[in-house]
Design a protein around this motif. Structure first.
Motif, PDB file in Angstrom:
ATOM      1  N   PRO A   1       0.808  -1.225   0.000  1.00 15.80           N
ATOM      2  CA  PRO A   1       0.000   0.000   0.000  1.00 15.80           C
ATOM      3  C   PRO A   1       0.842   1.275   0.000  1.00 15.80           C
ATOM      4  N   GLY A   2       1.974   1.235   0.673  1.00 18.26           N
ATOM      5  CA  GLY A   2       2.845   2.409   0.730  1.00 18.26           C
ATOM      6  C   GLY A   2       3.537   2.710  -0.584  1.00 18.26           C
ATOM      7  N   ASP A   3       3.542   1.728  -1.499  1.00 22.11           N
ATOM      8  CA  ASP A   3       4.178   1.923  -2.804  1.00 22.11           C
ATOM      9  C   ASP A   3       3.288   2.698  -3.760  1.00 22.11           C
ATOM     10  N   ILE A   4       2.001   2.807  -3.425  1.00 23.09           N
ATOM     11  CA  ILE A   4       1.043   3.458  -4.310  1.00 23.09           C
ATOM     12  C   ILE A   4       0.892   4.913  -3.900  1.00 23.09           C
ATOM     13  N   ALA A   5       1.483   5.793  -4.702  1.00 25.41           N
ATOM     14  CA  ALA A   5       1.472   7.223  -4.380  1.00 25.41           C
ATOM     15  C   ALA A   5       0.145   7.847  -4.802  1.00 25.41           C
ATOM     16  N   GLY A   6      -0.574   8.421  -3.853  1.00 26.74           N
ATOM     17  CA  GLY A   6      -1.800   9.150  -4.172  1.00 26.74           C
ATOM     18  C   GLY A   6      -3.059   8.357  -3.877  1.00 26.74           C
ATOM     19  N   SER A   7      -3.979   8.987  -3.160  1.00 25.37           N
ATOM     20  CA  SER A   7      -5.219   8.316  -2.779  1.00 25.37           C
ATOM     21  C   SER A   7      -6.112   8.038  -3.981  1.00 25.37           C
ATOM     22  N   PHE A   8      -6.022   8.881  -5.019  1.00 24.10           N
ATOM     23  CA  PHE A   8      -6.850   8.670  -6.204  1.00 24.10           C
ATOM     24  C   PHE A   8      -6.396   7.434  -6.976  1.00 24.10           C
TER      25      PHE A   8
ATOM     26  N   ASN B   1      -4.687  -6.829  -0.134  1.00 30.80           N
ATOM     27  CA  ASN B   1      -3.504  -6.037   0.217  1.00 30.80           C
ATOM     28  C   ASN B   1      -3.861  -4.634   0.675  1.00 30.80           C
ATOM     29  N   PHE B   2      -5.106  -4.225   0.440  1.00 26.41           N
ATOM     30  CA  PHE B   2      -5.531  -2.870   0.810  1.00 26.41           C
ATOM     31  C   PHE B   2      -5.978  -2.826   2.260  1.00 26.41           C
ATOM     32  N   ASP B   3      -5.460  -1.872   2.975  1.00 32.31           N
ATOM     33  CA  ASP B   3      -5.819  -1.704   4.386  1.00 32.31           C
ATOM     34  C   ASP B   3      -6.924  -0.645   4.487  1.00 32.31           C
TER      35      ASP B   3
ATOM     36  N   ALA C   1     -11.997  -4.536   3.150  1.00 27.38           N
ATOM     37  CA  ALA C   1     -12.346  -5.545   4.158  1.00 27.38           C
ATOM     38  C   ALA C   1     -13.788  -6.006   4.007  1.00 27.38           C
ATOM     39  N   MET C   2     -14.694  -5.059   3.766  1.00 23.00           N
ATOM     40  CA  MET C   2     -16.105  -5.412   3.612  1.00 23.00           C
ATOM     41  C   MET C   2     -16.344  -6.217   2.339  1.00 23.00           C
ATOM     42  N   PHE C   3     -15.593  -5.874   1.301  1.00 17.26           N
ATOM     43  CA  PHE C   3     -15.737  -6.623   0.047  1.00 17.26           C
ATOM     44  C   PHE C   3     -15.300  -8.072   0.234  1.00 17.26           C
ATOM     45  N   ILE C   4     -14.171  -8.260   0.912  1.00 13.33           N
ATOM     46  CA  ILE C   4     -13.651  -9.612   1.144  1.00 13.33           C
ATOM     47  C   ILE C   4     -14.630 -10.418   2.000  1.00 13.33           C
ATOM     48  N   LEU C   5     -15.197  -9.771   2.984  1.00 13.74           N
ATOM     49  CA  LEU C   5     -16.181 -10.447   3.846  1.00 13.74           C
ATOM     50  C   LEU C   5     -17.386 -10.908   3.025  1.00 13.74           C
ATOM     51  N   ASN C   6     -17.847 -10.061   2.112  1.00 16.69           N
ATOM     52  CA  ASN C   6     -18.993 -10.411   1.264  1.00 16.69           C
ATOM     53  C   ASN C   6     -18.663 -11.547   0.299  1.00 16.69           C
ATOM     54  N   ALA C   7     -17.368 -11.685  -0.027  1.00 18.95           N
ATOM     55  CA  ALA C   7     -16.956 -12.761  -0.941  1.00 18.95           C
ATOM     56  C   ALA C   7     -17.166 -14.143  -0.323  1.00 18.95           C
ATOM     57  N   LEU C   8     -17.394 -14.194   0.990  1.00 16.46           N
ATOM     58  CA  LEU C   8     -17.701 -15.473   1.644  1.00 16.46           C
ATOM     59  C   LEU C   8     -19.058 -16.017   1.186  1.00 16.46           C
ATOM     60  N   ASN C   9     -19.849 -15.156   0.538  1.00 14.30           N
ATOM     61  CA  ASN C   9     -21.156 -15.579   0.032  1.00 14.30           C
ATOM     62  C   ASN C   9     -21.113 -15.938  -1.453  1.00 14.30           C
TER      63      ASN C   9
ATOM     64  N   VAL D   1      -7.426 -15.642   2.658  1.00 18.80           N
ATOM     65  CA  VAL D   1      -6.933 -14.258   2.768  1.00 18.80           C
ATOM     66  C   VAL D   1      -7.391 -13.594   4.062  1.00 18.80           C
ATOM     67  N   LEU D   2      -8.466 -14.120   4.654  1.00 18.01           N
ATOM     68  CA  LEU D   2      -8.953 -13.546   5.918  1.00 18.01           C
ATOM     69  C   LEU D   2      -7.994 -13.786   7.077  1.00 18.01           C
ATOM     70  N   LYS D   3      -6.983 -14.641   6.869  1.00 19.51           N
ATOM     71  CA  LYS D   3      -6.018 -14.918   7.932  1.00 19.51           C
ATOM     72  C   LYS D   3      -5.215 -13.676   8.311  1.00 19.51           C
ATOM     73  N   LYS D   4      -5.178 -12.676   7.439  1.00 18.35           N
ATOM     74  CA  LYS D   4      -4.394 -11.468   7.703  1.00 18.35           C
ATOM     75  C   LYS D   4      -5.072 -10.542   8.718  1.00 18.35           C
ATOM     76  N   TYR D   5      -6.380 -10.767   8.949  1.00 19.84           N
ATOM     77  CA  TYR D   5      -7.115  -9.865   9.841  1.00 19.84           C
ATOM     78  C   TYR D   5      -7.056 -10.334  11.297  1.00 19.84           C
ATOM     79  N   SER D   6      -6.683  -9.433  12.173  1.00 21.46           N
ATOM     80  CA  SER D   6      -6.530  -9.776  13.595  1.00 21.46           C
ATOM     81  C   SER D   6      -7.749  -9.399  14.429  1.00 21.46           C
ATOM     82  N   ASP D   7      -8.731  -8.756  13.817  1.00 20.78           N
ATOM     83  CA  ASP D   7      -9.952  -8.364  14.529  1.00 20.78           C
ATOM     84  C   ASP D   7     -10.705  -9.622  14.971  1.00 20.78           C
ATOM     85  N   ILE D   8     -10.893  -9.788  16.255  1.00 21.80           N
ATOM     86  CA  ILE D   8     -11.532 -10.983  16.806  1.00 21.80           C
ATOM     87  C   ILE D   8     -12.943 -11.190  16.257  1.00 21.80           C
ATOM     88  N   SER D   9     -13.576 -10.120  15.803  1.00 25.03           N
ATOM     89  CA  SER D   9     -14.945 -10.224  15.278  1.00 25.03           C
ATOM     90  C   SER D   9     -15.020 -11.038  13.992  1.00 25.03           C
ATOM     91  N   ILE D  10     -13.874 -11.239  13.352  1.00 24.16           N
ATOM     92  CA  ILE D  10     -13.865 -12.028  12.118  1.00 24.16           C
ATOM     93  C   ILE D  10     -14.260 -13.474  12.411  1.00 24.16           C
TER      94      ILE D  10
END
Length: 292
Positions: free
Chosen positions: A81-88, A119-121, A126-134, A147-156
């Motif tokens: 993510p840090g390699d991508i210069a610019g929010s746009f 790879n996007f933080d 995150a919401m898109f990946i969660l929806n992909a479970l369907n 890919v969900l293994k990267k998330y440390s939020d216990i709510s996952i």
């Protein structure tokens, strides 16, 4: 010749001249240019540290060539993510990847897009990946769990835990991968994987993949034994599992499989090896080149 053109492209990239993006863009958009030349240019762009070349990779996501698209997605996956210069630019890349995942029907391309999105933080990713479970494709669900293994939020765990009871071995195994980081699940996961390793062949294959992904070193001896299995999938995945865990035990076997006359076999091995540590991969290709 093609080799001469590829060499010229490499020299251009090394010199870093201002006209390089323009020249590369012209080749990538050309319908007459060889796909192999385009693939080499994509790799060269990926090796460059200049952010102004990222739009070239984005433009190539519109290609009709599956092979070129997969190379492009692989190169993009190496951008932090840090390699991508610019929010746009970051927003354009994320929305393009999401659109690609949604419109594509090819499994490999959809998974490669999904892995890039992971790879996007950002909340959107995150919401898109969660929806992909369907997703209606269980194979995509399994890769989503991985890919969900990267998330440390216990709510996952709320969304993933039900998959531990799935009748689909792949979904159950990759649910184990996603939940491994949470200590309260480890005893259950170890027991589940142990049961699967004693089950039917499809369960064994799924368990091997999960064990290798998690990095449980205790199975080295078992994987070596399973390389002698009469079931090709079990044998192949056992060899992959050893390599994924960082062991060199199966390098010769994997090198020979890469050279297999059956293109479907060599292609499957090639895809699996994308997940293997670089030091092991180098050893495999060294053996492959010696055999050839």
């Amino acid at each position: 010749t093609l080799d001469e053109k590829m060499h010229a492209a490499e020299i251009l990239a090394q010199k870093g001249h201002k006209s390089v993006p323009v020249i590369f863009s012209r080749v990538l958009k050309s319908k007459k240019a060889d796909i192999k030349l385009k693939e080499e240019i994509i790799r060269l762009i990926g090796d460059s540290e200049k952010n102004d070349r990222l739009p070239l990779l984005l433009d190539t996501l519109n290609t009709d060539s599956k092979d070129l698209l997969l190379v492009d997605l692989h190169v993009l996956s190496n951008f932090a993510p840090g390699d991508i210069a610019g929010s746009f630019t970051e927003h354009r890349l994320l929305t393009t990847l999401i659109s690609l995942f949604q419109k594509e029907t090819d499994f490999e391309i959809r998974v490669a897009a999904l892995q890039n999105i992971a790879n996007f933080d950002s909340k959107e990713a995150a919401m898109f990946i969660l929806n992909a479970l369907n997703d209606p494709d269980d194979r995509v669900k399994a890769e989503t769990l991985c890919v969900l293994k990267k998330y440390s939020d216990i709510s996952i765990t709320y969304y993933v835990e039900p998959f531990l009871a799935s009748k689909n071995p792949g979904l159950k195994a990759y649910a184990c991968v996603a939940l491994w980081r949470f200590h309260s699940f480890k005893t259950q996961i170890i027991s589940l994987l142990s049961d699967m390793m004693s089950g039917e062949n499809d369960e064994i294959v799924a368990a091997i993949s999960a064990i290798a992904e998690i990095g449980i070193k205790d199975y080295r001896k078992k994987f070596n034994q399973l390389m002698n299995s009469k079931d090709f999938d079990v044998s192949m995945h056992a060899a992959y599992g050893l390599a994924k865990l960082g062991y060199l035990d199966s390098c010769a076997r994997l090198a020979h499989l890469l050279l297999d006359d059956n293109e479907l076999v060599s292609r499957r091995i090639y895809k699996l090896l994308q997940r293997v540590p670089k030091k092991v991969l180098k050893h495999i290709y060294r053996i492959k080149n010696d055999v050839r």
